[in-house]
Design a protein around this motif. Structure first.
Motif, PDB file in Angstrom:
ATOM      1  N   HIS A 308       0.795  -1.235   0.000  1.00  0.00           N
ATOM      2  CA  HIS A 308       0.000   0.000   0.000  1.00  0.00           C
ATOM      3  C   HIS A 308       0.824   1.279   0.000  1.00  0.00           C
ATOM      4  O   HIS A 308       0.260   2.374  -0.156  1.00  0.00           O
ATOM      5  N   GLY A 309       2.127   1.163   0.182  1.00  0.00           N
ATOM      6  CA  GLY A 309       2.927   2.380   0.253  1.00  0.00           C
ATOM      7  C   GLY A 309       2.824   3.026   1.625  1.00  0.00           C
ATOM      8  O   GLY A 309       2.433   2.391   2.609  1.00  0.00           O
ATOM      9  N   ASP A 310       3.165   4.316   1.698  1.00  0.00           N
ATOM     10  CA  ASP A 310       3.251   5.008   2.985  1.00  0.00           C
ATOM     11  C   ASP A 310       1.912   5.076   3.714  1.00  0.00           C
ATOM     12  O   ASP A 310       0.838   5.130   3.098  1.00  0.00           O
ATOM     13  N   TYR A 311       2.014   5.101   5.037  1.00  0.00           N
ATOM     14  CA  TYR A 311       0.829   5.233   5.901  1.00  0.00           C
ATOM     15  C   TYR A 311       0.088   6.517   5.540  1.00  0.00           C
ATOM     16  O   TYR A 311       0.698   7.593   5.438  1.00  0.00           O
ATOM     17  N   PRO A 312      -1.234   6.453   5.344  1.00  0.00           N
ATOM     18  CA  PRO A 312      -1.986   7.625   4.867  1.00  0.00           C
ATOM     19  C   PRO A 312      -2.239   8.692   5.922  1.00  0.00           C
ATOM     20  O   PRO A 312      -2.807   9.742   5.613  1.00  0.00           O
ATOM     21  N   GLY A 313      -1.835   8.445   7.170  1.00  0.00           N
ATOM     22  CA  GLY A 313      -2.075   9.426   8.222  1.00  0.00           C
ATOM     23  C   GLY A 313      -3.359   9.130   8.976  1.00  0.00           C
ATOM     24  O   GLY A 313      -4.180   8.303   8.556  1.00  0.00           O
ATOM     25  N   PRO A 314      -3.560   9.826  10.108  1.00  0.00           N
ATOM     26  CA  PRO A 314      -4.733   9.544  10.958  1.00  0.00           C
ATOM     27  C   PRO A 314      -6.066   9.832  10.281  1.00  0.00           C
ATOM     28  O   PRO A 314      -7.096   9.275  10.667  1.00  0.00           O
ATOM     29  N   LEU A 315      -6.065  10.688   9.264  1.00  0.00           N
ATOM     30  CA  LEU A 315      -7.323  11.030   8.599  1.00  0.00           C
ATOM     31  C   LEU A 315      -7.629  10.111   7.414  1.00  0.00           C
ATOM     32  O   LEU A 315      -8.756  10.093   6.913  1.00  0.00           O
ATOM     33  N   GLY A 316      -6.626   9.385   6.975  1.00  0.00           N
ATOM     34  CA  GLY A 316      -6.827   8.504   5.827  1.00  0.00           C
ATOM     35  C   GLY A 316      -7.270   7.117   6.252  1.00  0.00           C
ATOM     36  O   GLY A 316      -7.173   6.747   7.436  1.00  0.00           O
ATOM     37  N   PRO A 317      -7.748   6.310   5.311  1.00  0.00           N
ATOM     38  CA  PRO A 317      -8.171   4.936   5.646  1.00  0.00           C
ATOM     39  C   PRO A 317      -6.959   4.049   5.915  1.00  0.00           C
ATOM     40  O   PRO A 317      -6.009   4.029   5.130  1.00  0.00           O
ATOM     41  N   ASN A 318      -6.976   3.346   7.021  1.00  0.00           N
ATOM     42  CA  ASN A 318      -5.890   2.433   7.364  1.00  0.00           C
ATOM     43  C   ASN A 318      -6.082   1.137   6.578  1.00  0.00           C
ATOM     44  O   ASN A 318      -7.093   0.449   6.749  1.00  0.00           O
ATOM     45  N   PRO A 319      -5.144   0.768   5.709  1.00  0.00           N
ATOM     46  CA  PRO A 319      -5.311  -0.443   4.893  1.00  0.00           C
ATOM     47  C   PRO A 319      -5.378  -1.724   5.724  1.00  0.00           C
ATOM     48  O   PRO A 319      -5.755  -2.775   5.207  1.00  0.00           O
ATOM     49  N   LEU A 320      -5.023  -1.640   7.012  1.00  0.00           N
ATOM     50  CA  LEU A 320      -5.078  -2.820   7.874  1.00  0.00           C
ATOM     51  C   LEU A 320      -6.474  -3.094   8.416  1.00  0.00           C
ATOM     52  O   LEU A 320      -6.791  -4.224   8.788  1.00  0.00           O
ATOM     53  N   THR A 321      -7.298  -2.073   8.470  1.00  0.00           N
ATOM     54  CA  THR A 321      -8.607  -2.210   9.101  1.00  0.00           C
ATOM     55  C   THR A 321      -9.441  -3.307   8.434  1.00  0.00           C
ATOM     56  O   THR A 321      -9.708  -3.261   7.232  1.00  0.00           O
ATOM     57  N   GLY A 322      -9.798  -4.288   9.237  1.00  0.00           N
ATOM     58  CA  GLY A 322     -10.607  -5.400   8.745  1.00  0.00           C
ATOM     59  C   GLY A 322      -9.850  -6.406   7.898  1.00  0.00           C
ATOM     60  O   GLY A 322     -10.444  -7.358   7.387  1.00  0.00           O
ATOM     61  N   LYS A 323      -8.527  -6.218   7.764  1.00  0.00           N
ATOM     62  CA  LYS A 323      -7.752  -7.101   6.882  1.00  0.00           C
ATOM     63  C   LYS A 323      -6.491  -7.635   7.548  1.00  0.00           C
ATOM     64  O   LYS A 323      -5.561  -8.069   6.872  1.00  0.00           O
ATOM     65  N   VAL A 324      -6.455  -7.611   8.863  1.00  0.00           N
ATOM     66  CA  VAL A 324      -5.263  -8.075   9.575  1.00  0.00           C
ATOM     67  C   VAL A 324      -4.960  -9.538   9.250  1.00  0.00           C
ATOM     68  O   VAL A 324      -3.794  -9.944   9.166  1.00  0.00           O
ATOM     69  N   SER A 325      -5.998 -10.337   9.028  1.00  0.00           N
ATOM     70  CA  SER A 325      -5.802 -11.766   8.749  1.00  0.00           C
ATOM     71  C   SER A 325      -5.021 -12.008   7.466  1.00  0.00           C
ATOM     72  O   SER A 325      -4.476 -13.094   7.258  1.00  0.00           O
ATOM     73  N   LYS A 326      -4.939 -11.005   6.617  1.00  0.00           N
ATOM     74  CA  LYS A 326      -4.181 -11.135   5.367  1.00  0.00           C
ATOM     75  C   LYS A 326      -2.677 -11.096   5.626  1.00  0.00           C
ATOM     76  O   LYS A 326      -1.888 -11.580   4.815  1.00  0.00           O
ATOM     77  N   TYR A 327      -2.291 -10.549   6.781  1.00  0.00           N
ATOM     78  CA  TYR A 327      -0.875 -10.323   7.054  1.00  0.00           C
ATOM     79  C   TYR A 327      -0.344 -11.094   8.263  1.00  0.00           C
ATOM     80  O   TYR A 327       0.863 -11.095   8.502  1.00  0.00           O
ATOM     81  N   ILE A 328      -1.231 -11.726   9.015  1.00  0.00           N
ATOM     82  CA  ILE A 328      -0.842 -12.398  10.256  1.00  0.00           C
ATOM     83  C   ILE A 328      -1.357 -13.835  10.242  1.00  0.00           C
ATOM     84  O   ILE A 328      -2.489 -14.098   9.820  1.00  0.00           O
ATOM     85  N   ALA A 329      -0.533 -14.763  10.736  1.00  0.00           N
ATOM     86  CA  ALA A 329      -0.957 -16.163  10.826  1.00  0.00           C
ATOM     87  C   ALA A 329      -2.164 -16.292  11.750  1.00  0.00           C
ATOM     88  O   ALA A 329      -2.298 -15.560  12.741  1.00  0.00           O
ATOM     89  N   LYS A 330      -3.019 -17.226  11.421  1.00  0.00           N
ATOM     90  CA  LYS A 330      -4.289 -17.392  12.133  1.00  0.00           C
ATOM     91  C   LYS A 330      -4.098 -17.606  13.629  1.00  0.00           C
ATOM     92  O   LYS A 330      -4.832 -17.055  14.453  1.00  0.00           O
ATOM     93  N   LYS A 331      -3.081 -18.382  14.003  1.00  0.00           N
ATOM     94  CA  LYS A 331      -2.913 -18.699  15.426  1.00  0.00           C
ATOM     95  C   LYS A 331      -2.546 -17.454  16.234  1.00  0.00           C
ATOM     96  O   LYS A 331      -2.969 -17.306  17.389  1.00  0.00           O
ATOM     97  N   TYR A 332      -1.771 -16.528  15.651  1.00  0.00           N
ATOM     98  CA  TYR A 332      -1.436 -15.290  16.357  1.00  0.00           C
ATOM     99  C   TYR A 332      -2.654 -14.374  16.438  1.00  0.00           C
ATOM    100  O   TYR A 332      -2.846 -13.663  17.421  1.00  0.00           O
ATOM    101  N   LEU A 333      -3.449 -14.408  15.400  1.00  0.00           N
ATOM    102  CA  LEU A 333      -4.667 -13.593  15.379  1.00  0.00           C
ATOM    103  C   LEU A 333      -5.619 -14.043  16.481  1.00  0.00           C
ATOM    104  O   LEU A 333      -6.237 -13.220  17.169  1.00  0.00           O
ATOM    105  N   GLU A 334      -5.722 -15.352  16.673  1.00  0.00           N
ATOM    106  CA  GLU A 334      -6.609 -15.882  17.710  1.00  0.00           C
ATOM    107  C   GLU A 334      -6.069 -15.598  19.105  1.00  0.00           C
ATOM    108  O   GLU A 334      -6.834 -15.362  20.045  1.00  0.00           O
ATOM    109  N   GLU A 335      -4.737 -15.607  19.251  1.00  0.00           N
ATOM    110  CA  GLU A 335      -4.132 -15.375  20.565  1.00  0.00           C
ATOM    111  C   GLU A 335      -4.226 -13.911  20.992  1.00  0.00           C
ATOM    112  O   GLU A 335      -4.534 -13.602  22.143  1.00  0.00           O
ATOM    113  N   LYS A 336      -3.943 -12.994  20.076  1.00  0.00           N
ATOM    114  CA  LYS A 336      -3.834 -11.576  20.426  1.00  0.00           C
ATOM    115  C   LYS A 336      -5.102 -10.773  20.160  1.00  0.00           C
ATOM    116  O   LYS A 336      -5.352  -9.766  20.826  1.00  0.00           O
ATOM    117  N   GLY A 337      -5.859 -11.175  19.168  1.00  0.00           N
ATOM    118  CA  GLY A 337      -7.039 -10.406  18.798  1.00  0.00           C
ATOM    119  C   GLY A 337      -6.721  -9.402  17.701  1.00  0.00           C
ATOM    120  O   GLY A 337      -5.616  -8.838  17.645  1.00  0.00           O
TER     121      GLY A 337
END
Length: 474
Positions: A308-337
């Protein structure tokens, strides 16, 4: 003799060549399929159905009967008064030439028949095209031998049109490309076309895999014929749907081009680096490597920066929102939330501002390459006569050596670096490693059905190390 070797509309009563009783009767039936395909006799079946029946009968037939069929088609395409029938005959000859060869004694006569038709002044242009096409296919089929599977109707239709067949080759990031193949295209040839289309400078690290929807995979042998595999998959699917019903969920297969050997790829090989990066992100998110929390967060941030390139800032849409599972293994997602991980990844993602796509990829690869387990191909095996290991282990083979891993604890039980490996080998159901030196050697046996692939990977890495060593000496 001229009459016997020329076209006729009537059926034959016995074979053209001298065959025994059973084969002679099969020859008569084959002639019916040929004349049915060519339209020389009325029939309720379509042309493709006649060709499929003929191919099915010839798949395991003896050479004498196959030669008989070649002779029958040569007969029906000699002095044929019907333009349409003659074209159909050459179509069928092209289909057969993509499935099995004529015998050595008959081969020159088939070649002459094609060459003579191509050189005939008043020959139909379409027939002349078929003659050249068949000539080319005869040379290939005689060199490579008969097919293992009956061509699919789609392949037959492509052959009738003198066209290649397009197959889809997928990548681990869900992209795909389509490439042309013919009846004789091998896995090695298709790998070369993949590398060329992608712009990869050295295709050595990459290979074609057969991957199923049940997550089973195997690397293709270099000389495996692509369309034989497609035909095999089609046959399996047809059998399964017949047994389970048309709407049932069944195992399906696809071609995947990915990393087989985790060798160093030069930074200037952009396409090669990209494919290595795709493999690395896939393996990390798929939890193929044991990662710490810090590893997972760091790599996720680098992957987001690359994508996605550089972080868009606090006013921009965070590309991670709702898509963390695309970047993190399932077991870590279940452990940490998801919320906790999104916050941690975002903080590091912000610090990566200014990293280019290329820099993010290379940083990601440098990070994972530092792991001892990086680039490992995993094989389940049973140690033989060795009390130091549990009854079942995982052998992790990579560019550095062979690791023996406890499948439950993930602990490393032993490590055989290639510098300490004297030799290795395999049988149909075993793999052996010999370590030590001239005076003292230790053999370790493992029971496995994947010894051939393990042996092949070890050899490839060792040969690469030897080549580098020789280059360094010079």
């Amino acid at each position: 003799m001229e009459k016997i070797l020329s076209h006729k509309n009537d059926t034959i009563r016995t074979s053209l060549c001298q065959l025994n009783g059973d084969l002679a009767q099969e020859a008569v039936q084959s002639f019916r399929n040929i004349t049915g395909y060519m339209g020389d006799r009325s029939t309720t079946k379509g042309a493709v159905d006649h060709s499929l029946k003929l191919l099915n009968n010839m798949l395991l037939a003896p050479e004498d009967l196959r030669d008989e069929v070649y002779c029958q088609i040569i007969k029906q395409t000699t002095k044929n008064p019907s333009v349409d029938s003659n074209i159909k005959g050459w179509e069928l000859l092209a289909i057969l030439a993509g499935s099995f060869p004529p015998g050595e004694e008959l081969k020159p006569y088939v070649m002459h028949h094609c060459a003579a038709e191509h050189g005939r002044r008043h020959s139909n242009p379409k027939v002349r095209d078929y003659a050249v096409y068949v000539l080319h296919r005869i040379k290939k089929v005689c060199r490579l031998g008969p097919r293992r599977e009956i061509p699919t109707p789609v392949e037959i239709e492509a052959t009738r049109r003198l066209l290649p067949l397009n197959v889809r080759v997928s990548f681990l990031d869900d992209r795909y490309i389509t490439l042309p193949v013919d009846s004789w295209s091998t896995a090695k040839e298709l790998e070369g076309r993949c590398a060329k289309m992608l712009g990869i400078k050295d295709g050595t690290p990459f290979a074609l895999y057969e991957v199923s929807t049940e997550e089973e995979e195997r690397v293709l042998e270099p000389e495996e014929r692509i369309l034989d595999l497609v035909a095999y998959w089609t046959r399996l699917e047809t059998d399964e749907r017949t047994r389970k019903g048309k709407m049932a969920n069944i195992e399906e297969f696809r071609f995947v081009y990915k990393v087989r050997l985790f060798l160093d790829v030069p930074d200037d090989d952009v396409a090669g680096v990209h494919l290595m990066y795709i493999q690395a992100t896939h393996d990390v998110v798929d939890a193929r490597y044991p990662c710490t929390d810090n590893d997972s967060i760091t790599l996720a941030a680098l992957q987001v920066q690359e994508e996605h390139g550089d972080y868009p800032g606090p006013l921009g849409p965070n590309p991670l929102t709702g898509k963390v599972s695309k970047y993190i293994a399932k077991k870590y997602l279940e452990e940490k939330g998801e919320d906790v991980l999104e916050d941690s990844i975002t903080k590091l993602y912000q610090k990566l501002t200014g990293y280019s796509k290329r820099e993010a990829r290379l940083s990601y690869l440098d990070y994972v390459k530092a792991w001892k387990i990086y680039g490992s191909a995993y094989f389940f095996a049973e140690p033989q006569s060795n009390r130091e290991f549990p009854s079942a282990v995982v052998l992790a083979i990579n560019s550095k050596g062979i690791l023996v891993v406890d499948p439950d604890t993930k602990d490393y039980l032993a490590e055989y670096t290639y510098n300490n490996v004297v030799t290795w080998g395999h049988s149909q159901n075993s793999f052996v490693v010999v370590t030590g030196n001239i005076t003292r050697r230790v053999k370790v046996y493992f029971r496995t059905e994947q010894g051939k692939e393990m042996n092949s990977i070890v050899r490839a890495y060792v040969e690469k190390l030897m080549a580098r060593s020789e280059a360094g000496d010079t």
